[in-house]
Design a protein around this motif. Sequence first.
Motif, PDB file in Angstrom:
ATOM      1  N   PRO A 243       0.816  -1.212   0.000  1.00  0.00           N
ATOM      2  CA  PRO A 243       0.000   0.000   0.000  1.00  0.00           C
ATOM      3  C   PRO A 243       0.852   1.266   0.000  1.00  0.00           C
ATOM      4  N   GLY A 244       0.420   2.253  -0.753  1.00  0.00           N
ATOM      5  CA  GLY A 244       1.154   3.511  -0.844  1.00  0.00           C
ATOM      6  C   GLY A 244       0.957   4.380   0.387  1.00  0.00           C
ATOM      7  N   VAL A 245       2.029   5.043   0.778  1.00  0.00           N
ATOM      8  CA  VAL A 245       1.984   6.002   1.885  1.00  0.00           C
ATOM      9  C   VAL A 245       2.573   7.310   1.379  1.00  0.00           C
ATOM     10  N   GLY A 246       1.855   8.405   1.569  1.00  0.00           N
ATOM     11  CA  GLY A 246       2.353   9.686   1.066  1.00  0.00           C
ATOM     12  C   GLY A 246       1.858  10.847   1.880  1.00  0.00           C
ATOM     13  N   THR A 247       2.279  12.019   1.487  1.00  0.00           N
ATOM     14  CA  THR A 247       1.873  13.262   2.136  1.00  0.00           C
ATOM     15  C   THR A 247       1.285  14.208   1.090  1.00  0.00           C
ATOM     16  N   ILE A 248       0.166  14.807   1.421  1.00  0.00           N
ATOM     17  CA  ILE A 248      -0.482  15.753   0.508  1.00  0.00           C
ATOM     18  C   ILE A 248       0.132  17.132   0.695  1.00  0.00           C
ATOM     19  N   LEU A 249       0.634  17.699  -0.402  1.00  0.00           N
ATOM     20  CA  LEU A 249       1.177  19.058  -0.359  1.00  0.00           C
ATOM     21  C   LEU A 249       0.090  20.095  -0.576  1.00  0.00           C
ATOM     22  N   GLU A 250      -0.850  19.781  -1.458  1.00  0.00           N
ATOM     23  CA  GLU A 250      -1.840  20.788  -1.815  1.00  0.00           C
ATOM     24  C   GLU A 250      -3.085  20.104  -2.373  1.00  0.00           C
ATOM     25  N   VAL A 251      -4.256  20.696  -2.111  1.00  0.00           N
ATOM     26  CA  VAL A 251      -5.528  20.248  -2.683  1.00  0.00           C
ATOM     27  C   VAL A 251      -6.081  21.385  -3.517  1.00  0.00           C
ATOM     28  N   LYS A 252      -6.462  21.090  -4.776  1.00  0.00           N
ATOM     29  CA  LYS A 252      -6.987  22.162  -5.623  1.00  0.00           C
ATOM     30  C   LYS A 252      -7.957  21.606  -6.649  1.00  0.00           C
ATOM     31  N   GLU A 253      -8.691  22.508  -7.273  1.00  0.00           N
ATOM     32  CA  GLU A 253      -9.618  22.150  -8.340  1.00  0.00           C
ATOM     33  C   GLU A 253      -8.941  22.386  -9.682  1.00  0.00           C
ATOM     34  N   GLU A 254      -8.794  21.324 -10.471  1.00  0.00           N
ATOM     35  CA  GLU A 254      -8.213  21.424 -11.812  1.00  0.00           C
ATOM     36  C   GLU A 254      -9.345  21.375 -12.833  1.00  0.00           C
ATOM     37  N   LYS A 255      -9.315  22.312 -13.770  1.00  0.00           N
ATOM     38  CA  LYS A 255     -10.353  22.374 -14.792  1.00  0.00           C
ATOM     39  C   LYS A 255     -10.390  21.067 -15.581  1.00  0.00           C
ATOM     40  N   GLY A 256     -11.574  20.465 -15.649  1.00  0.00           N
ATOM     41  CA  GLY A 256     -11.740  19.223 -16.387  1.00  0.00           C
ATOM     42  C   GLY A 256     -11.400  17.972 -15.597  1.00  0.00           C
ATOM     43  N   GLY A 258     -11.514  18.095 -11.769  1.00  0.00           N
ATOM     44  CA  GLY A 258     -12.119  18.144 -10.442  1.00  0.00           C
ATOM     45  C   GLY A 258     -11.062  18.265  -9.361  1.00  0.00           C
ATOM     46  N   THR A 259     -11.366  17.704  -8.190  1.00  0.00           N
ATOM     47  CA  THR A 259     -10.450  17.813  -7.059  1.00  0.00           C
ATOM     48  C   THR A 259      -9.171  17.013  -7.329  1.00  0.00           C
ATOM     49  N   THR A 260      -8.043  17.696  -7.223  1.00  0.00           N
ATOM     50  CA  THR A 260      -6.742  17.079  -7.490  1.00  0.00           C
ATOM     51  C   THR A 260      -5.837  17.274  -6.283  1.00  0.00           C
ATOM     52  N   LEU A 261      -5.115  16.224  -5.913  1.00  0.00           N
ATOM     53  CA  LEU A 261      -4.182  16.294  -4.793  1.00  0.00           C
ATOM     54  C   LEU A 261      -2.754  16.240  -5.323  1.00  0.00           C
ATOM     55  N   ASP A 262      -1.927  17.184  -4.899  1.00  0.00           N
ATOM     56  CA  ASP A 262      -0.486  17.089  -5.145  1.00  0.00           C
ATOM     57  C   ASP A 262       0.111  16.271  -4.006  1.00  0.00           C
ATOM     58  N   VAL A 263       0.679  15.122  -4.353  1.00  0.00           N
ATOM     59  CA  VAL A 263       1.112  14.160  -3.337  1.00  0.00           C
ATOM     60  C   VAL A 263       2.563  13.754  -3.553  1.00  0.00           C
ATOM     61  N   ILE A 264       3.309  13.671  -2.466  1.00  0.00           N
ATOM     62  CA  ILE A 264       4.606  13.019  -2.487  1.00  0.00           C
ATOM     63  C   ILE A 264       4.398  11.597  -1.964  1.00  0.00           C
ATOM     64  N   LEU A 265       4.597  10.610  -2.820  1.00  0.00           N
ATOM     65  CA  LEU A 265       4.479   9.206  -2.427  1.00  0.00           C
ATOM     66  C   LEU A 265       5.869   8.709  -2.023  1.00  0.00           C
ATOM     67  N   THR A 287     -11.895   7.550  -0.359  1.00  0.00           N
ATOM     68  CA  THR A 287     -12.237   7.793  -1.763  1.00  0.00           C
ATOM     69  C   THR A 287     -11.398   6.875  -2.653  1.00  0.00           C
ATOM     70  N   LYS A 288     -11.683   6.932  -3.952  1.00  0.00           N
ATOM     71  CA  LYS A 288     -10.914   6.126  -4.908  1.00  0.00           C
ATOM     72  C   LYS A 288     -10.074   7.036  -5.795  1.00  0.00           C
ATOM     73  N   ILE A 289      -8.920   6.525  -6.223  1.00  0.00           N
ATOM     74  CA  ILE A 289      -8.058   7.267  -7.145  1.00  0.00           C
ATOM     75  C   ILE A 289      -8.636   7.101  -8.559  1.00  0.00           C
ATOM     76  N   ARG A 290      -9.080   8.227  -9.140  1.00  0.00           N
ATOM     77  CA  ARG A 290      -9.632   8.143 -10.501  1.00  0.00           C
ATOM     78  C   ARG A 290      -8.516   8.127 -11.545  1.00  0.00           C
ATOM     79  N   ALA A 291      -7.459   8.873 -11.295  1.00  0.00           N
ATOM     80  CA  ALA A 291      -6.339   8.924 -12.251  1.00  0.00           C
ATOM     81  C   ALA A 291      -5.089   9.370 -11.531  1.00  0.00           C
TER      82      ALA A 291
END
Length: 295
Positions: A243-256, A258-265, A287-291
């Motif tokens: 299983p992946g373990v990471g830290t979220i740097l930033e949460v933002k809305e990307e056009k097209g 939706g909600t996108t997380l900048d993550v260091i895995l 939640t689930k990872i869409r992409a």
Amino acid sequence: MQQKSKKAGKAKGKQSNLRTPIVVVMGHVDHGKTTLLDKIRGTAVAKGEAGLITQHIGATEVPLDVVQDFCGSHFGKEIEIPGLLFIDTPGHHAFTSMRSRGGSLADLAVLIVDVNEGFQPQTIESLSILKRFKTPFVVAANKMDRIGGWHTTTNAPFAKSLKVQSERVTEVLDTRLYELVGELYKYGFDADRYDRITDFTRTVGIVPISAITGEGVPDLLMILVGLAQRFLKDNLQLTATGPGVGTILEVKEEKGLGTTLDVILYNGEFFAGDTVIVGTSREPLVTKIRALLKP
């Protein structure tokens, strides 16, 4: 999302099970954080190695080959870590919480200080974050090239640059470095110029640099690689599966998107379709990872 675990497999000519150390660059606004990273990236591009430098959102991956080329013959042997991953934290006071997250994520830190201006409010705030998270750090005393009468030797190690300076310039630099030593002592840290230190576990190293001319930057890179190699090997052990373990740097809305997380895995693996649990200010979010995207 940045899949660090899949990249951190090899050091130069040697198998390694160590992941890339995460180095956060902190300091007051305009003291040279981004300029320092631009210098490291730019030097690699000038050597025709642009493909080896990956610029992510808020992060710069610098493979060991690039570090070694920058440092030249001064580089140490038998290095196992695959390189360095720098996180450039915003300097403006509005980004305090992001800087705090960066501090908690980092294996190592560079506290960058304008050697001519000394400690400023965000320098002190950065220092308190590093102290709170017990993050090992070095101080980059930047802008030494702005001392009156300084003679520049582009991208040279500090010792080589120092040799061509006048006695007066050397004395001014020493005075300003001792002022930084005094400031750090006020906040509970013993410090000295890095080449006068025998035990980096007890004394904070101060590396005089110029992010503009590149002077002292080879020394800074060597110290970061050396500290990671010598003292952090247990923390950098890589598990490339599971299983992946990471830290979220930033949460933002990307056009097209939706909600996108900048993550260091930094351990394990993520795949599209995986279920992930994300901590929030209220309760855990499932939640689930869409992409998976790599900018």
